[in-house]
Design an enzyme around this catalytic site. Structure first.
Site, short mmCIF file in Angstrom:
data_model
loop_
_atom_site.label_atom_id
_atom_site.label_comp_id
_atom_site.label_asym_id
_atom_site.label_seq_id
_atom_site.Cartn_x
_atom_site.Cartn_y
_atom_site.Cartn_z
N ASP A 263 0.82 -1.21 0.00
CA ASP A 263 0.00 0.00 0.00
C ASP A 263 0.86 1.26 0.00
O ASP A 263 1.83 1.37 0.77
CB ASP A 263 -0.90 -0.02 1.24
CG ASP A 263 -1.73 1.23 1.38
OD1 ASP A 263 -2.63 1.43 0.55
OD2 ASP A 263 -1.49 2.01 2.33
N ALA A 264 0.50 2.21 -0.85
CA ALA A 264 1.05 3.58 -0.83
C ALA A 264 2.54 3.63 -0.55
O ALA A 264 3.00 4.27 0.41
CB ALA A 264 0.29 4.43 0.19
N GLU A 296 1.19 0.03 -4.91
CA GLU A 296 0.45 1.26 -5.17
C GLU A 296 1.45 2.38 -5.01
O GLU A 296 2.13 2.47 -3.98
CB GLU A 296 -0.70 1.42 -4.17
CG GLU A 296 -1.46 2.73 -4.35
CD GLU A 296 -2.41 3.02 -3.20
OE1 GLU A 296 -3.45 3.66 -3.44
OE2 GLU A 296 -2.10 2.64 -2.05
N ASP A 315 -3.56 3.62 -11.25
CA ASP A 315 -4.58 4.64 -10.95
C ASP A 315 -4.77 5.58 -12.14
O ASP A 315 -5.89 6.06 -12.37
CB ASP A 315 -4.17 5.44 -9.72
CG ASP A 315 -4.39 4.67 -8.42
OD1 ASP A 315 -5.39 3.93 -8.34
OD2 ASP A 315 -3.57 4.80 -7.51
N ASP A 316 -3.69 5.86 -12.88
CA ASP A 316 -3.82 6.71 -14.07
C ASP A 316 -4.86 6.13 -15.03
O ASP A 316 -5.71 6.86 -15.56
CB ASP A 316 -2.48 6.80 -14.80
CG ASP A 316 -1.56 7.88 -14.25
OD1 ASP A 316 -1.95 8.54 -13.27
OD2 ASP A 316 -0.47 8.06 -14.80
N HIS A 318 -7.32 3.99 -14.45
CA HIS A 318 -8.66 4.10 -13.89
C HIS A 318 -9.20 5.52 -14.00
O HIS A 318 -10.33 5.75 -14.44
CB HIS A 318 -8.68 3.67 -12.42
CG HIS A 318 -9.95 4.09 -11.73
ND1 HIS A 318 -10.10 5.33 -11.14
CD2 HIS A 318 -11.14 3.46 -11.58
CE1 HIS A 318 -11.33 5.44 -10.65
NE2 HIS A 318 -11.97 4.31 -10.90
N HIS A 384 -11.53 -0.83 -3.95
CA HIS A 384 -12.07 -0.36 -2.68
C HIS A 384 -11.97 1.15 -2.54
O HIS A 384 -12.90 1.80 -2.04
CB HIS A 384 -11.35 -1.05 -1.52
CG HIS A 384 -9.94 -0.59 -1.32
ND1 HIS A 384 -8.87 -1.14 -1.99
CD2 HIS A 384 -9.41 0.39 -0.52
CE1 HIS A 384 -7.77 -0.52 -1.63
NE2 HIS A 384 -8.06 0.40 -0.74
N ASN A 389 -14.14 5.78 -1.45
CA ASN A 389 -13.80 7.18 -1.21
C ASN A 389 -14.83 8.14 -1.77
O ASN A 389 -14.67 9.37 -1.66
CB ASN A 389 -12.41 7.49 -1.78
CG ASN A 389 -11.30 6.93 -0.91
OD1 ASN A 389 -11.51 6.69 0.27
ND2 ASN A 389 -10.13 6.72 -1.48
#
Length: 600
Positions: A263-264, A296, A315-316, A318, A384, A389
């Site tokens: 994550d991150a 991520e 993410d880009d 999406h 998620h 969010n």
């Protein structure tokens, strides 16, 4: 004694071959530490720990698996083991000694599946009923064409309802989901169905409730660097690096997870920790076993994908597709609101949208990625974050038309990128996925107010009364409302959408899967205001072509559409009147043999 203490002491309670248990705690700020044996309310035994070099405290004792214990710091503060393998009930309860060899594995020959076969299904274990509940879905998911499930974080968190990113005990599976052996049984069952299991792990921060490290190991954190969650973890310390690397190896070697999603990682303040972690994993995993490491990373660090990591959540991809599908352009969608079709073409043809370009904040973001294989990018229409969010957790099916969603689903499942679904996507679930926790008192109030404050910048939530209607993360109903209604699979429209997913995943497995290794993008070009053509050369030399039109009028591709015999899938019936045009709200995917494609 070796010069490197961590080669002698492993964090936590380790059951030794002799049958005794060795307890080791790194507590450089403590002057004395003891192990308090026994549950709350019972008569307890206190075992003084011996101080060692570099802040370690160690003791061995005849404590069998199942023994409850805590550490007592300086004769006053009792804390759980930060490397607890299991908790008796919650993050503040006693830790338990766990025998890592107590489970008898059934699928001992399982070596995993190669990455090019991966189709990920992200899920929340609690929403599916714990580890046993996840097991009940495995046969269905295998039949659908899913080859990997990805669990949102399961590390012990406060309460029994949480997304998992508030975990404070990374070694302990969440007690409300089941025991360590029940988790192993679930993984074992998944392997029996031919499904890999990936775990989302959080190494960039600890949650706000139940982390006591700062009381006796202040050096675990950097006080000159902060993250959105507080002081950064200090990965310069060898003890800290070992704490997380050993955790990685525990999940992969002891629990036999097939991969981890980190994550991150952009919030991990260390120039080489991730590379060192990957090297350790690759050196420790047995030859021939397929183990995946994905990240991520807001920094779009393409170099990381060349240094031991298989893929990054894209993410880009999406965000650009979402803007094209919905027209939404607030918050993090602002970076994709201009020249959106060009951005969709860029991620299909090159991986990342941002490869050093300046975003809306005037910051350069990302690195060139066109040289990477398409499989290095995990593509998704939802996950998620992207549902949860949102203030009310709406799914994409509520934000765009069915025709557009079918076209986007074809892009997701028939491009050479690694596809990921979120639980419920496959039957067009109408249930929201909301942000939920089970905090109490002042922390609950802070989380509730903070959640609502996040949406002040959105026009729809400028009114405080509107923000007040955002579901309370701590209300039990917020969690129960987020549980997908799987009975909807048997009704319309769920049955039709499930059939579509099964059809597309069957095509991917039969027609694309064997050809995916060695695939390379041939580029993408815009052919209309909301339309484009993307092409890939597959490993056998054949050409995969995607023609996508999310506009409301037909467009004519710059290169003629492939012959009908090469059509692999069309997201809806095409008008016969204009065979050369690409109809509105349509995706066409064609597979052209090596000797007939433009790439030949």
């Amino acid at each position: 004694m070796p010069s490197r203490i961590s080669e002698t002491w492993s964090h936590g309670a380790v059951v030794l071959e002799s049958g005794s248990t060795r307890f080791a705690l790194w507590a450089p700020d403590a002057t004395q530490v003891s192990v308090e044996i026994g549950s709350d309310g019972d008569a307890r035994q206190s075992l003084p720990m011996q101080a060692q070099a570099d802040g370690w405290f160690v003791v061995e004792s005849q404590c069998p698996p199942g023994t409850a214990y805590r550490y007592k710091i300086d004769a006053k503060l009792e804390v759980p083991d930060p490397a607890s393998r299991a908790q008796q009930s919650d993050v503040h309860s006693p830790s338990l000694v766990v025998d890592p060899h107590s489970y008898t594995w059934q699928n001992t020959e399982w070596q995993g599946r190669p990455w090019h076969e991966t189709v990920i299904y992200e899920l929340h274990v609690g929403a599916l009923g714990g580890f046993a509940g996840v097991e009940s879905h495995l046969a269905r998911l295998a039949d659908l064409g899913i080859t990997a499930i990805e669990l949102m974080p399961i590390a012990e968190f406060p309460g029994d309802r949480n997304w998992g990113y508030d975990g404070v005990l990374p070694y302990a599976p969440e007690a409300s989901y089941g025991t360590p052996d029940q988790l192993k049984h679930m993984i074992d069952c998944a392997h029996g169905h031919g499904i890999s299991v990936i775990l989302d792990v959080v190494y960039n921060h600890f949650g706000p409730d139940g982390n006591y490290l700062g009381a006796y190991a202040k050096e675990f954190f950097r006080h000159d660097k902060t993250t959105p969650w507080g002081d950064a973890i200090d990965f310069r310390r060898q003890e800290v690096r070992d704490y997380f690397i050993d955790n990685t190896l525990m999940w992969l070697l002891e629990y036999r997870f097939d991969g981890l999603r980190f994550d991150a990682v952009h919030a991990i303040e260390s120039p080489n920790f991730l590379q060192d972690l990957a090297k350790r994993v690759r050196s420790e995993v047995a030859p021939g076993r397929h183990v995946f490491l994905t990240v991520e990373n807001e920094h779009n660090d393409a170099g990381l994908l060349e240094e031991g990591y298989d893929a990054q959540w894209n993410d880009d991809g999406h965000n650009a597709l979402h803007v094209l599908l919905t027209g939404e352009d607030e918050a993090y969608y602002q970076d994709y609101a201009e020249q959106t079709t060009e951005k969709v073409a860029r991620f299909l043809g090159e991986g990342f949208v941002y490869q050093g370009q300046v975003n809306t904040f005037g910051e350069k973001r990302g690195q060139p990625s066109g040289h990477l294989p398409p499989s290095a990018f995990v593509l998704f229409l939802q996950n998620h974050d992207q549902i949860g969010n949102r203030a009310f957790g709406e799914r994409l099916s509520q934000l765009c038309s069915d025709d557009a969603l079918r076209a986007a689903t074809a892009v997701l499942l028939l491009s050479p990128m690694t596809p990921m679904l979120f639980m419920g996507d496959e039957f067009k679930a109408a249930d929201p996925f909301l942000f939920f926790t089970s905090h109490h008192g002042e922390l609950a109030e802070a989380v509730r107010n903070g959640r609502r404050a996040e949406f002040k910048a959105f026009a729809a939530f400028a009114d405080p009364e509107r923000r007040a209607k955002i579901p309370d993360p701590n209300a039990k109903s917020t969690f129960t409302d987020s549980i997908p209604d799987f009975s909807a699979m048997q009704r319309e429209p769920g049955a039709t959408w499930q059939a579509l997913y099964k059809q597309l995943l069957g095509l991917r497995a039969r027609e694309l899967g064997p050809r995916l290794p060695g695939s390379q993008a041939l580029g993408a070009e815009v052919i209309g205001p909301r339309a484009l053509t993307a092409r890939w050369c597959l490993g056998d030399g054949s050409e995969l072509r995607l023609d996508l039109n999310l506009g409301d009028t037909a467009v004519t591709p710059k290169a003629p559409l492939p012959a009908p015999e090469h059509l692999l899938f069309a997201s809806r019936s095409e008008p016969s009147a204009d065979a050369k045009g690409l109809g509105p709200q349509l995706a066409r995917v064609s597979l052209i043999p090596a000797d007939q494609g433009a790439s030949a």
